[in-house]
Every structure is written in structure tokens, then in C-alpha cells.
Design a protein around this motif. Structure first.
Motif, short mmCIF file in Angstrom:
data_model
loop_
_atom_site.label_atom_id
_atom_site.label_comp_id
_atom_site.label_asym_id
_atom_site.label_seq_id
_atom_site.Cartn_x
_atom_site.Cartn_y
_atom_site.Cartn_z
N TYR A 173 -96.22 18.38 4.77
CA TYR A 173 -97.38 19.08 4.74
C TYR A 173 -97.09 20.03 3.91
O TYR A 173 -97.08 20.96 4.08
CB TYR A 173 -97.63 19.09 6.50
CG TYR A 173 -98.73 20.04 6.49
CD1 TYR A 173 -100.33 19.54 6.30
CD2 TYR A 173 -99.45 21.43 7.51
CE1 TYR A 173 -101.42 19.51 6.74
CE2 TYR A 173 -100.53 21.36 7.99
CZ TYR A 173 -101.90 20.69 7.77
OH TYR A 173 -102.94 22.36 7.82
N GLU A 174 -98.82 20.38 3.05
CA GLU A 174 -99.00 20.97 2.16
C GLU A 174 -99.63 22.62 2.66
O GLU A 174 -98.57 23.60 2.00
CB GLU A 174 -100.27 20.80 0.82
CG GLU A 174 -100.57 20.66 1.65
CD GLU A 174 -101.52 19.62 1.86
OE1 GLU A 174 -102.66 19.10 2.44
OE2 GLU A 174 -100.30 18.24 2.39
N ARG A 223 -91.74 24.04 -3.63
CA ARG A 223 -93.28 25.00 -4.14
C ARG A 223 -93.63 24.22 -4.88
O ARG A 223 -95.35 24.06 -5.08
CB ARG A 223 -92.43 26.26 -3.88
CG ARG A 223 -91.57 27.33 -3.52
CD ARG A 223 -91.34 28.05 -4.48
NE ARG A 223 -91.03 28.10 -5.67
CZ ARG A 223 -89.35 28.23 -5.09
NH1 ARG A 223 -88.73 28.36 -3.72
NH2 ARG A 223 -88.44 27.83 -5.80
N ARG A 224 -93.40 22.67 -5.54
CA ARG A 224 -93.75 22.29 -6.13
C ARG A 224 -94.97 21.68 -5.83
O ARG A 224 -94.36 21.05 -4.49
CB ARG A 224 -93.53 21.43 -7.35
CG ARG A 224 -92.48 22.20 -8.22
CD ARG A 224 -90.69 21.76 -9.45
NE ARG A 224 -90.34 23.07 -9.86
CZ ARG A 224 -89.57 22.74 -9.10
NH1 ARG A 224 -88.87 22.65 -7.94
NH2 ARG A 224 -88.60 23.22 -10.13
N GLU A 229 -97.43 9.73 -5.01
CA GLU A 229 -96.62 9.25 -4.49
C GLU A 229 -95.21 9.22 -4.28
O GLU A 229 -93.69 8.48 -4.95
CB GLU A 229 -96.77 7.65 -5.58
CG GLU A 229 -96.18 7.94 -6.95
CD GLU A 229 -97.84 8.93 -7.65
OE1 GLU A 229 -98.02 9.06 -8.67
OE2 GLU A 229 -98.69 9.51 -6.07
N THR A 230 -95.05 10.34 -5.32
CA THR A 230 -93.75 11.17 -5.38
C THR A 230 -93.49 11.59 -4.08
O THR A 230 -91.93 11.68 -3.95
CB THR A 230 -93.90 12.48 -6.44
OG1 THR A 230 -94.88 11.78 -7.86
CG2 THR A 230 -92.88 12.84 -6.66
N ALA A 231 -94.19 12.31 -3.23
CA ALA A 231 -94.20 12.44 -2.29
C ALA A 231 -92.94 12.09 -1.41
O ALA A 231 -91.55 12.11 -0.24
CB ALA A 231 -95.28 13.40 -1.19
N ALA A 232 -93.83 10.47 -1.45
CA ALA A 232 -93.43 9.91 -0.59
C ALA A 232 -91.91 8.79 -0.69
O ALA A 232 -91.44 9.26 -0.03
CB ALA A 232 -93.85 8.29 -0.55
N ILE A 233 -91.56 9.11 -2.21
CA ILE A 233 -90.65 8.49 -2.60
C ILE A 233 -89.18 10.38 -2.23
O ILE A 233 -88.11 9.28 -2.10
CB ILE A 233 -90.07 8.37 -4.04
CG1 ILE A 233 -91.46 6.99 -3.81
CG2 ILE A 233 -89.23 7.85 -4.50
CD1 ILE A 233 -91.54 6.11 -6.27
N THR A 234 -89.07 10.86 -2.65
CA THR A 234 -88.93 12.44 -2.40
C THR A 234 -88.57 12.52 -0.80
O THR A 234 -87.36 12.90 -0.58
CB THR A 234 -89.21 13.30 -2.98
OG1 THR A 234 -90.06 13.17 -4.77
CG2 THR A 234 -88.37 14.55 -2.74
#
Length: 248
Positions: A173-174, A223-224, A229-234
Motif C-alpha cells: 500500500y503506497e 520510498r521509491r 509489475e516491479t512491486a509484485a516481483i519485489t
């Protein structure tokens, strides 16, 4: 060595048919005596030799049963909001490689793409095919399931997924400013982790409250600003690392 998934129990002799047999005979040009690794539905794994090739049927005989390898200390399920273009395919493929037990595609308020029933079924079938091929490539012991697309409120009512004993629910959650994913993971003693990741626009406040009401903990990936798709993989990679599922 090529790895195939067999839908039955491991036996001294088995038959491979359908697409896998076609791939063995037409693409790999399998010959008598060639070997493949078979991961059977009963969890057993074996090195098997080609005994006979008849049209699109390949008969294999057991050469050596191999030690069963654990997939991880805890199951990790990825609940992923639909992504546009080929991003969803990328997430599915990488979820397989990172050892997710299943991917559950969901519709949320901010998803960009919407599918009718026919298109949704076709997309799910394609994602499952991508997942199956990725499982063969990366040497998994079991195929990863891709569930049918469901609206977020409907999926949250899935008691088998969310209310199973030992389940922890985390959602990226951002707007979360206090809890990092690493911080939360290090406090958990769960047998199952459900990761919920939003679409390009994230979750609405109402959706975040709905997930909280189900026991979900909001977490930050830093913070970035990450692409969806990057969020899911990370999130998957960090979770598997903290659980020890990436150990040798």
C-alpha cells in the motif's frame, strides 16, 4: 535435463501423451534411452528413460527415483490486480520462478483492463500455459495454479484462502508510512503468506479498509515509486528471502 509434470502417480512405467509427448518427439527428437525428469502428481520425482515412442505417445521406464526437494517452509500466494499489456504475463512467469503456490488475478477499482467472460477465460488459460512452461524451465516440483479472475470483494470472501490456519495477509500500500514489508515479515510465524498487490493506480482507501477488515496488514516497499509489475516481483522476492525459501 528436460523436466515434465505427470498428472498421475509415479510408477515403474508411465505414458506421456498430448503436448508433452509432441514436444518430446517432434521438438526434442527423443530417442530410445534418452532421459527426462518426471515430477508426478503424488509429489515424487524420478529420472526416467524413453522405452518406446509410438506416434505421439512416449513410454518411459523408471531409472532412478530422486530425493524430494522442498518448495519452501511456507506457502506464498500472490493476489495480483490485473495489469495491462504483457505485464501480467511477466508477473505470472516470475511468480513461478520465485516459488509462489498460486497467482490469483483480481479486478480492483483502478485496474486499466477489463475482460468479458470469454476473454477472461482465454487470458486465464494463457497465463496457466505460461506458468506451466516456466515451471518446467526452472525445475519446480509442482505446477503453480493460476486462478480465475475475480473481483477483489469476491476473492476476500474465499475462506479457504484467507481464513486457513496459520495464514498471514500482507498488502502493498503506497499510503503506508510506518511498516516496511521486511519489518512485518520478521514478526510472522505463518504457514501461509497471502500477498496482495494492486494495479497501476494502487488500491483505493475503501479497498484498503476492506483488506484491513480481513486481517490484512499494509506494508511499504520503500520510498521509491515502483511500477506495479516491479512491486509484485519485489514483494515475492523479499517474502521468499525472509522466509528462508531461497536457501540452498
Amino acid at each position: 535435463m528436460r523436466r515434465l509434470f505427470y498428472p498421475g502417480e509415479l510408477a515403474e512405467e508411465i505414458e506421456i501423451t498430448g503436448g508433452d509427448a509432441h514436444h518430446l518427439t517432434r521438438v526434442m527428437r527423443a530417442r530410445i534411452g534418452d532421459e527426462v525428469v518426471i515430477a508426478a502428481a503424488d509429489g515424487r520425482i524420478a529420472r526416467m528413460q524413453v522405452r518406446e515412442v509410438v506416434h505421439d505417445v512416449v513410454r518411459l521406464c523408471l531409472a532412478e527415483e530422486l530425493p524430494k526437494e522442498g518448495e519452501g517452509a511456507a506457502e506464498v500466494f500472490l493476489v495480483q490486480a490485473l495489469l495491462k499489456g504483457e505485464k501480467m504475463e511477466l508477473v505470472v512467469q516470475k511468480a513461478v520462478e520465485l516459488g509462489a503456490a498460486a497467482v490469483c488475478p483480481i479486478e480492483t477499482e483502478n485496474v486499466v483492463v477489463r475482460y468479458d467472460a470469454k476473454k477472461a477465460a482465454a487470458k486465464t488459460a494463457r497465463w496457466q500455459k505460461i506458468a506451466d512452461e516456466a515451471a518446467k524451465q526452472c525445475g519446480r516440483n509442482a505446477l503453480m495454479r493460476v486462478e480465475d479472475i475475480a473481483p477483489l470483494p469476491s476473492l476476500l470472501q474465499d475462506t479457504e484462502l484467507f481464513n486457513a490456519s496459520g495464514t498471514a495477509i500482507l498488502f502493498c500500500y503506497e499510503a503506508e508510512e510506518k511498516q516496511s514489508m521486511r519489518m512485518v515479515l520478521r514478526t510472522l510465524q505463518a504457514r501461509r503468506i497471502v500477498l496482495i498487490v494492486g494495479a497501476e493506480g494502487g488500491f483505493s482507501p475503501a479497498e484498503a479498509e476492506r483488506i484491513r477488515a480481513m486481517g490484512g496488514q499494509p506494508v511499504s516497499l520503500g520510498r521509491r515509486i515502483l511500477r506495479a509489475e516491479t512491486a509484485a516481483i519485489t514483494a515475492l522476492a523479499v517474502t521468499q528471502y525472509e522466509l528462508g525459501n531461497l536457501d540452498l
